[in-house]
Design a protein around this motif. Structure first.
Motif, PDB file in Angstrom:
ATOM      1  N   ALA A 290      51.428  62.191  30.898  1.00  0.00           N
ATOM      2  CA  ALA A 290      51.032  63.003  29.533  1.00  0.00           C
ATOM      3  C   ALA A 290      51.543  62.258  28.411  1.00  0.00           C
ATOM      4  O   ALA A 290      51.267  62.804  27.093  1.00  0.00           O
ATOM      5  CB  ALA A 290      51.992  64.238  29.608  1.00  0.00           C
ATOM      6  N   GLY A 291      52.205  61.054  28.351  1.00  0.00           N
ATOM      7  CA  GLY A 291      52.493  60.104  27.151  1.00  0.00           C
ATOM      8  C   GLY A 291      53.734  60.582  26.489  1.00  0.00           C
ATOM      9  O   GLY A 291      53.823  59.987  25.427  1.00  0.00           O
ATOM     10  N   VAL A 292      54.553  61.553  27.169  1.00  0.00           N
ATOM     11  CA  VAL A 292      55.691  61.874  26.432  1.00  0.00           C
ATOM     12  C   VAL A 292      56.968  61.149  26.871  1.00  0.00           C
ATOM     13  O   VAL A 292      57.995  60.960  26.071  1.00  0.00           O
ATOM     14  CB  VAL A 292      55.998  63.324  26.418  1.00  0.00           C
ATOM     15  CG1 VAL A 292      54.748  63.901  25.783  1.00  0.00           C
ATOM     16  CG2 VAL A 292      56.391  63.838  27.855  1.00  0.00           C
ATOM     17  N   LEU A 293      57.109  60.610  27.968  1.00  0.00           N
ATOM     18  CA  LEU A 293      58.258  59.980  28.606  1.00  0.00           C
ATOM     19  C   LEU A 293      57.922  58.446  28.594  1.00  0.00           C
ATOM     20  O   LEU A 293      56.890  58.096  29.191  1.00  0.00           O
ATOM     21  CB  LEU A 293      58.852  60.286  30.096  1.00  0.00           C
ATOM     22  CG  LEU A 293      59.963  59.938  30.670  1.00  0.00           C
ATOM     23  CD1 LEU A 293      60.895  60.339  29.869  1.00  0.00           C
ATOM     24  CD2 LEU A 293      59.866  60.479  31.928  1.00  0.00           C
ATOM     25  N   ARG A 294      58.776  57.422  28.163  1.00  0.00           N
ATOM     26  CA  ARG A 294      58.533  56.257  28.266  1.00  0.00           C
ATOM     27  C   ARG A 294      58.173  55.506  29.738  1.00  0.00           C
ATOM     28  O   ARG A 294      58.887  56.035  30.612  1.00  0.00           O
ATOM     29  CB  ARG A 294      59.688  55.316  27.844  1.00  0.00           C
ATOM     30  CG  ARG A 294      60.977  55.526  28.201  1.00  0.00           C
ATOM     31  CD  ARG A 294      62.158  54.753  27.444  1.00  0.00           C
ATOM     32  NE  ARG A 294      61.993  53.307  27.308  1.00  0.00           N
ATOM     33  CZ  ARG A 294      62.443  52.612  26.516  1.00  0.00           C
ATOM     34  NH1 ARG A 294      63.272  52.923  25.549  1.00  0.00           N
ATOM     35  NH2 ARG A 294      62.436  51.204  26.864  1.00  0.00           N
ATOM     36  N   GLU A 295      57.306  54.621  29.860  1.00  0.00           N
ATOM     37  CA  GLU A 295      56.958  54.142  31.233  1.00  0.00           C
ATOM     38  C   GLU A 295      58.169  53.617  31.972  1.00  0.00           C
ATOM     39  O   GLU A 295      58.171  53.333  33.293  1.00  0.00           O
ATOM     40  CB  GLU A 295      55.940  53.135  31.162  1.00  0.00           C
ATOM     41  CG  GLU A 295      54.412  53.781  30.509  1.00  0.00           C
ATOM     42  CD  GLU A 295      53.862  54.627  31.556  1.00  0.00           C
ATOM     43  OE1 GLU A 295      54.124  54.422  32.811  1.00  0.00           O
ATOM     44  OE2 GLU A 295      53.169  55.554  31.476  1.00  0.00           O
ATOM     45  N   ASP A 296      59.169  52.897  31.540  1.00  0.00           N
ATOM     46  CA  ASP A 296      60.140  52.188  32.416  1.00  0.00           C
ATOM     47  C   ASP A 296      61.351  53.037  32.846  1.00  0.00           C
ATOM     48  O   ASP A 296      62.090  52.619  33.130  1.00  0.00           O
ATOM     49  CB  ASP A 296      60.501  50.702  31.688  1.00  0.00           C
ATOM     50  CG  ASP A 296      61.034  51.287  30.040  1.00  0.00           C
ATOM     51  OD1 ASP A 296      60.768  52.354  29.596  1.00  0.00           O
ATOM     52  OD2 ASP A 296      61.518  50.173  29.654  1.00  0.00           O
ATOM     53  N   VAL A 297      61.064  54.244  32.510  1.00  0.00           N
ATOM     54  CA  VAL A 297      62.343  55.234  32.723  1.00  0.00           C
ATOM     55  C   VAL A 297      62.320  55.657  34.213  1.00  0.00           C
ATOM     56  O   VAL A 297      60.902  56.189  34.625  1.00  0.00           O
ATOM     57  CB  VAL A 297      62.206  56.600  31.844  1.00  0.00           C
ATOM     58  CG1 VAL A 297      63.082  57.619  32.484  1.00  0.00           C
ATOM     59  CG2 VAL A 297      62.773  56.228  30.452  1.00  0.00           C
ATOM     60  N   GLU A 298      63.176  55.623  35.126  1.00  0.00           N
ATOM     61  CA  GLU A 298      62.990  55.886  36.537  1.00  0.00           C
ATOM     62  C   GLU A 298      64.020  57.280  36.603  1.00  0.00           C
ATOM     63  O   GLU A 298      64.899  57.543  35.638  1.00  0.00           O
ATOM     64  CB  GLU A 298      63.474  54.698  37.212  1.00  0.00           C
ATOM     65  CG  GLU A 298      62.664  53.488  37.253  1.00  0.00           C
ATOM     66  CD  GLU A 298      61.227  53.976  37.379  1.00  0.00           C
ATOM     67  OE1 GLU A 298      61.065  54.666  38.500  1.00  0.00           O
ATOM     68  OE2 GLU A 298      60.256  53.078  37.098  1.00  0.00           O
ATOM     69  N   ASN A 299      64.301  57.759  37.883  1.00  0.00           N
ATOM     70  CA  ASN A 299      64.873  58.993  38.028  1.00  0.00           C
ATOM     71  C   ASN A 299      66.402  58.448  38.002  1.00  0.00           C
ATOM     72  O   ASN A 299      67.110  59.230  37.532  1.00  0.00           O
ATOM     73  CB  ASN A 299      64.567  59.304  39.485  1.00  0.00           C
ATOM     74  CG  ASN A 299      65.538  60.470  39.971  1.00  0.00           C
ATOM     75  OD1 ASN A 299      65.545  61.530  39.165  1.00  0.00           O
ATOM     76  ND2 ASN A 299      66.004  60.440  41.098  1.00  0.00           N
TER      77      ASN A 299
END
Length: 215
Positions: free
Chosen positions: A140-149
């Motif tokens: 959805a483009g709201v969470l930065r791509e390099d964030v993990e669980n």
């Protein structure tokens, strides 16, 4: 069709169980080494009533943590299925985790008892749902791509360490601090994150009983 109201004895048992679990959360998060009698005292129930429901401290800890895991899974499922604004859905998820205070249970109680097979199975389900949630918000483009669980878990665990003394004030301060973290988690981000996120294996290893690690 409405549920039949519980009989007097069953209703009292249900009330006692709720009081016991609430007291157990307060007592054991504050001090994992506290005796089970302290829970009965905090809950205002007799020790015999507590032991009828939970024959040992481990049984009570398993129930407390299983309930926390169950609540977390509900929040992830709601985030994945939520309609409307994706960022608000993610924000609601993070706020829900902070309010439920499930990270405090992990931080304080992981490794103090032997988890049940059902808890391990729920953890596997949670891993899959976490991946689905991350994919949804990244797509959805709201969470930065390099964030993990692991990043999200470290954020909520760090927030759980905030304790102002008063429960209501502590919750308010934690939610305020969460908003600062959310700005860092939102896409596109100011720059690449250093290092790597804590892995599922590293997080899972914390649940191995400490006595087993010492053998």
């Amino acid at each position: 069709m409405t549920d039949k109201p519980l009989s007097g004895r069953k209703a009292q048992a249900a009330r006692n169980d709720k009081l016991i679990l609430e007291a157990a959360h307060e007592v054991f998060v504050a001090n994992p080494e506290a005796p089970i009698a302290e829970v009965a005292k905090r809950a205002g129930v007799g020790i015999s009533a507590l032991y009828r429901r939970y024959p040992s401290k481990e049984d009570l800890l398993r129930k407390l943590c299983a309930d926390g895991l169950g609540r977390y899974l509900e929040l992830v499922r709601e985030a994945v299925e939520a309609e409307g604004d994706a960022w608000e859905a993610f924000r609601d998820f993070m706020r829900g985790v902070v309010v439920a205070d499930t990270p405090s249970i992990t931080v304080r109680l992981a490794g103090t008892f032997t988890p049940s097979p059902e808890m391990f199975q729920a953890a596997v389900e949670g891993d899959a749902m976490n991946r689905a949630m991350l994919e949804r918000f990244k797509s959805a483009g709201v969470l930065r791509e390099d964030v993990e669980n692991g990043d999200l878990q470290m954020v909520t665990e760090s927030l759980s360490s905030i304790d102002i003394g008063d429960a209501e004030r502590t919750r308010a301060v934690r939610l305020r601090a969460l908003e600062l973290y959310l700005e860092a988690l939102r896409a596109p981000g100011a720059g690449p994150l250093p290092g790597s996120a804590v892995s599922d294996e590293e997080m899972g290893a914390r649940w191995i009983p400490r006595s087993a690690k010492e053998d």
